[in-house]
Design an enzyme around this catalytic site. Structure first.
Site, PDB file in Angstrom:
ATOM      1  N   VAL A  44       3.273 -19.582 -53.661  1.00 36.83           N
ATOM      2  CA  VAL A  44       3.488 -18.229 -53.135  1.00 36.83           C
ATOM      3  C   VAL A  44       3.177 -17.184 -54.200  1.00 36.83           C
ATOM      4  O   VAL A  44       2.497 -16.181 -53.943  1.00 36.83           O
ATOM      5  CB  VAL A  44       4.931 -18.074 -52.600  1.00 36.83           C
ATOM      6  N   CYS A  45       3.662 -17.427 -55.406  1.00 37.87           N
ATOM      7  CA  CYS A  45       3.433 -16.467 -56.496  1.00 37.87           C
ATOM      8  C   CYS A  45       1.951 -16.328 -56.823  1.00 37.87           C
ATOM      9  O   CYS A  45       1.484 -15.233 -57.164  1.00 37.87           O
ATOM     10  CB  CYS A  45       4.215 -16.876 -57.743  1.00 37.87           C
ATOM     11  N   THR A  46       1.202 -17.416 -56.701  1.00 38.68           N
ATOM     12  CA  THR A  46      -0.236 -17.350 -56.949  1.00 38.68           C
ATOM     13  C   THR A  46      -0.896 -16.362 -55.998  1.00 38.68           C
ATOM     14  O   THR A  46      -1.724 -15.537 -56.398  1.00 38.68           O
ATOM     15  CB  THR A  46      -0.863 -18.753 -56.802  1.00 38.68           C
TER      16      THR A  46
END
Length: 219
Positions: A44-46
């Site tokens: 998700v952070c990517t």
């Protein structure tokens, strides 16, 4: 330390992908968006870091600098940036803070004091609360705090919308209603009398005795 809106954003020094910074000095006289991540190479952070990179110009238009932070060393960030480019097509050109000793995460109340002193061996779940966005004004005060669960990607268009509202309402004695977007009608605050409202805004509509709407000020 529990942080609230209108608190001074804690100052710190840190290593970043663009070299060492002193946070307040880095902010300067403008606005800043600090957004945090529990660990590098998480899915998700990517996508979030890439989405923010794609909107960098929009934040710049608003005089807002962007800086990310992840509970991992700076050396690891450099490798992660390659994955972000592959996944999203966007190059991360804003700085990423390395927080391998958890100092900034604790300073911003995203991890408890007893979380330890190293990112080594910690899983994303251990750092799940390091998922916050802080909008900071030129006065170095926190204007907004948003915290998301790890499974919910952040909406950066909403963060831009919030900056538009915060900057507008800081300049004029107005507030913005639910779901407001740039250019739409705004609310006149209670501190402004009807007479003053006519002088300031030209005209307004009284929806309720305590709810008055007018066109968005442009000056």
């Amino acid at each position: 330390m529990s942080l609230r809106i209108n608190d001074i954003a804690p100052d710190f020094t840190a290593d970043t992908t663009q070299g060492p910074i002193s946070f307040h000095e880095w902010i300067g006289n403008g606005w800043a968006v600090l957004f945090s991540h529990p660990k590098n190479f998480t899915p998700v952070c990517t996508t979030e870091l890439g989405a923010m990179a794609g909107l960098a110009g929009e934040f710049s238009k608003r005089g807002a600098k962007v800086i990310g932070i992840s509970v991992d060393p700076v050396e690891s960030h450099a490798k992660w940036k390659n994955d972000i480019k592959t996944a999203t097509g966007f190059e991360v050109e804003y700085p990423l803070i390395g927080d391998k000793d958890l100092k900034v995460a604790k300073l911003y109340d995203m991890l408890p004091a007893g979380a330890g002193e190293s990112s080594e061996g910690r899983t994303p779940a251990d750092n799940a609360t390091v998922r916050s966005v802080f909008i900071i004004g030129p006065d170095k005060k926190i204007k907004l705090i948003l915290t998301y669960p790890m499974t919910t990607g952040r909406n950066f268009n909403e963060i831009l919308r919030a900056i538009d509202s915060i900057q507008l309402t800081a300049k004029h004695q107005v507030a913005t209603p639910a779901n407001w977007n740039q250019g739409e009608d705004v609310i006149i605050t209670a501190a402004v009398s009807n007479e003053d409202a006519i002088t300031r805004f030209g005209s307004f509509d009284t929806v309720l005795p305590y709810l008055r709407k007018t066109k968005q000020p442009t000056a």
